[in-house]
Design a protein around this motif. Sequence first.
Motif, PDB file in Angstrom:
ATOM      1  N   PRO A 108       0.826  -1.211   0.000  1.00  0.00           N
ATOM      2  CA  PRO A 108       0.000   0.000   0.000  1.00  0.00           C
ATOM      3  C   PRO A 108       0.863   1.264   0.000  1.00  0.00           C
ATOM      4  CG  PRO A 108      -0.761  -1.541   1.667  1.00  0.00           C
ATOM      5  CD  PRO A 108       0.550  -2.062   1.149  1.00  0.00           C
ATOM      6  N   LEU A 109       0.325   2.323  -0.581  1.00  0.00           N
ATOM      7  CA  LEU A 109       1.020   3.607  -0.574  1.00  0.00           C
ATOM      8  C   LEU A 109       1.029   4.151   0.851  1.00  0.00           C
ATOM      9  CD1 LEU A 109      -0.462   5.153  -3.820  1.00  0.00           C
ATOM     10  CD2 LEU A 109       1.711   3.945  -3.526  1.00  0.00           C
ATOM     11  N   ARG A 110       2.129   4.760   1.226  1.00  0.00           N
ATOM     12  CA  ARG A 110       2.318   5.186   2.616  1.00  0.00           C
ATOM     13  C   ARG A 110       1.644   6.517   2.941  1.00  0.00           C
ATOM     14  NH1 ARG A 110       8.109   6.174   5.680  1.00  0.00           N
ATOM     15  NH2 ARG A 110       7.213   7.257   7.463  1.00  0.00           N
ATOM     16  N   PHE A 111       1.726   7.485   2.039  1.00  0.00           N
ATOM     17  CA  PHE A 111       1.304   8.849   2.340  1.00  0.00           C
ATOM     18  C   PHE A 111      -0.060   9.150   1.721  1.00  0.00           C
ATOM     19  CE2 PHE A 111       6.012   8.889   2.053  1.00  0.00           C
ATOM     20  CZ  PHE A 111       6.268   9.036   3.402  1.00  0.00           C
ATOM     21  N   LEU A 112      -1.029   9.451   2.563  1.00  0.00           N
ATOM     22  CA  LEU A 112      -2.403   9.680   2.120  1.00  0.00           C
ATOM     23  C   LEU A 112      -2.815  11.116   2.419  1.00  0.00           C
ATOM     24  CD1 LEU A 112      -4.026   6.447   3.600  1.00  0.00           C
ATOM     25  CD2 LEU A 112      -2.761   6.722   1.477  1.00  0.00           C
ATOM     26  N   PHE A 113      -3.397  11.756   1.427  1.00  0.00           N
ATOM     27  CA  PHE A 113      -3.859  13.134   1.568  1.00  0.00           C
ATOM     28  C   PHE A 113      -5.299  13.239   1.087  1.00  0.00           C
ATOM     29  CE2 PHE A 113       0.693  13.357   0.886  1.00  0.00           C
ATOM     30  CZ  PHE A 113       1.130  14.359   1.731  1.00  0.00           C
ATOM     31  N   GLU A 114      -6.062  14.088   1.756  1.00  0.00           N
ATOM     32  CA  GLU A 114      -7.359  14.536   1.278  1.00  0.00           C
ATOM     33  C   GLU A 114      -7.243  16.052   1.202  1.00  0.00           C
ATOM     34  OE1 GLU A 114      -7.484  10.834   3.125  1.00  0.00           O
ATOM     35  OE2 GLU A 114      -7.404  12.645   4.340  1.00  0.00           O
ATOM     36  N   ALA A 115      -7.751  16.634   0.121  1.00  0.00           N
ATOM     37  CA  ALA A 115      -7.568  18.081  -0.031  1.00  0.00           C
ATOM     38  C   ALA A 115      -8.747  18.715  -0.750  1.00  0.00           C
ATOM     39  CB  ALA A 115      -6.281  18.359  -0.801  1.00  0.00           C
ATOM     40  N   THR A 116      -9.034  19.934  -0.333  1.00  0.00           N
ATOM     41  CA  THR A 116      -9.898  20.834  -1.089  1.00  0.00           C
ATOM     42  C   THR A 116      -8.965  21.950  -1.555  1.00  0.00           C
ATOM     43  OG1 THR A 116     -10.438  22.304   0.762  1.00  0.00           O
ATOM     44  CG2 THR A 116     -11.825  20.333   0.486  1.00  0.00           C
ATOM     45  N   GLY A 117      -9.520  22.980  -2.141  1.00  0.00           N
ATOM     46  CA  GLY A 117      -8.683  24.117  -2.502  1.00  0.00           C
ATOM     47  C   GLY A 117      -8.162  24.859  -1.282  1.00  0.00           C
ATOM     48  N   GLN A 118      -8.774  24.630  -0.124  1.00  0.00           N
ATOM     49  CA  GLN A 118      -8.427  25.365   1.095  1.00  0.00           C
ATOM     50  C   GLN A 118      -7.777  24.510   2.184  1.00  0.00           C
ATOM     51  OE1 GLN A 118      -8.932  28.668   0.846  1.00  0.00           O
ATOM     52  NE2 GLN A 118      -9.692  28.168  -1.186  1.00  0.00           N
ATOM     53  N   ILE A 119      -8.117  23.240   2.256  1.00  0.00           N
ATOM     54  CA  ILE A 119      -7.692  22.389   3.371  1.00  0.00           C
ATOM     55  C   ILE A 119      -6.915  21.183   2.849  1.00  0.00           C
ATOM     56  CG2 ILE A 119      -8.529  20.891   5.236  1.00  0.00           C
ATOM     57  CD1 ILE A 119     -10.960  22.729   5.454  1.00  0.00           C
ATOM     58  N   VAL A 120      -5.879  20.810   3.602  1.00  0.00           N
ATOM     59  CA  VAL A 120      -5.116  19.592   3.303  1.00  0.00           C
ATOM     60  C   VAL A 120      -5.066  18.757   4.576  1.00  0.00           C
ATOM     61  CG1 VAL A 120      -2.875  18.644   2.610  1.00  0.00           C
ATOM     62  CG2 VAL A 120      -3.660  20.808   1.623  1.00  0.00           C
ATOM     63  N   ARG A 121      -5.437  17.478   4.455  1.00  0.00           N
ATOM     64  CA  ARG A 121      -5.323  16.531   5.560  1.00  0.00           C
ATOM     65  C   ARG A 121      -4.337  15.445   5.144  1.00  0.00           C
ATOM     66  NH1 ARG A 121      -8.537  17.372   9.751  1.00  0.00           N
ATOM     67  NH2 ARG A 121      -8.085  15.315  10.590  1.00  0.00           N
ATOM     68  N   PHE A 122      -3.616  14.892   6.129  1.00  0.00           N
ATOM     69  CA  PHE A 122      -2.529  13.959   5.850  1.00  0.00           C
ATOM     70  C   PHE A 122      -2.540  12.801   6.834  1.00  0.00           C
ATOM     71  CE2 PHE A 122       1.847  12.800   7.190  1.00  0.00           C
ATOM     72  CZ  PHE A 122       2.242  12.139   6.043  1.00  0.00           C
ATOM     73  N   THR A 123      -2.287  11.588   6.313  1.00  0.00           N
ATOM     74  CA  THR A 123      -2.110  10.393   7.132  1.00  0.00           C
ATOM     75  C   THR A 123      -0.843   9.690   6.679  1.00  0.00           C
ATOM     76  OG1 THR A 123      -4.500  10.088   7.314  1.00  0.00           O
ATOM     77  CG2 THR A 123      -3.122   8.185   7.847  1.00  0.00           C
ATOM     78  N   ASP A 124      -0.002   9.310   7.637  1.00  0.00           N
ATOM     79  CA  ASP A 124       1.178   8.497   7.344  1.00  0.00           C
ATOM     80  C   ASP A 124       0.854   7.079   7.792  1.00  0.00           C
ATOM     81  OD1 ASP A 124       3.615   7.183   7.190  1.00  0.00           O
ATOM     82  OD2 ASP A 124       4.752   8.794   8.137  1.00  0.00           O
ATOM     83  N   ASN A 125       0.701   6.182   6.834  1.00  0.00           N
ATOM     84  CA  ASN A 125       0.332   4.805   7.173  1.00  0.00           C
ATOM     85  C   ASN A 125       1.425   4.059   7.914  1.00  0.00           C
ATOM     86  OD1 ASN A 125      -2.343   4.501   6.538  1.00  0.00           O
ATOM     87  ND2 ASN A 125      -1.964   3.885   4.432  1.00  0.00           N
ATOM     88  N   ALA A 126       2.622   4.655   8.044  1.00  0.00           N
ATOM     89  CA  ALA A 126       3.687   4.018   8.819  1.00  0.00           C
ATOM     90  C   ALA A 126       3.592   4.369  10.301  1.00  0.00           C
ATOM     91  CB  ALA A 126       5.056   4.422   8.278  1.00  0.00           C
TER      92      ALA A 126
END
Length: 135
Positions: free
Chosen positions: A96-114
């Motif tokens: 699986p990919l390690r770095f996950l992001f959810e984003a709008t034009g204004q907000i960025v959320r981040f998860t590190d699966n490690a």
Amino acid sequence: MTPETKAREQIDQKLERAGWVVQDMMQLNLSAGIGVAVREYPTDTGPADYVLFVNRRAVGVIEAKKDSAADQLTVAEGQTERYAHSKLKWRAENTPLRFLFEATGQIVRFTDNADPVPRSRELFHFFNPETLAAW
């Protein structure tokens, strides 16, 4: 311009400011820079909004949403996780990919699966490719 298009333009700008080369899938050139963000990258569960490559290796995914979805951005985490576990076209590795992001034009959320207990957190900007390479 649709809200989705506007959000993607803003996400593209944020990625470029962080040092990413942003490309459409049809212009794929993973040698264009240390970090390449490819829009609409094919997976076995449908195209991911962006797949992040560092040194030609897939390391992360971004799920893009329109700004009006900002209050419920964490709902998109399941979709991002699905892409992270999907089989990517032209990628032999199945981890699986390690770095996950959810984003709008204004907000960025981040998860590190490690992380021992992965959880998303809000960021002020996208990490640059060198940071992800170091991690």
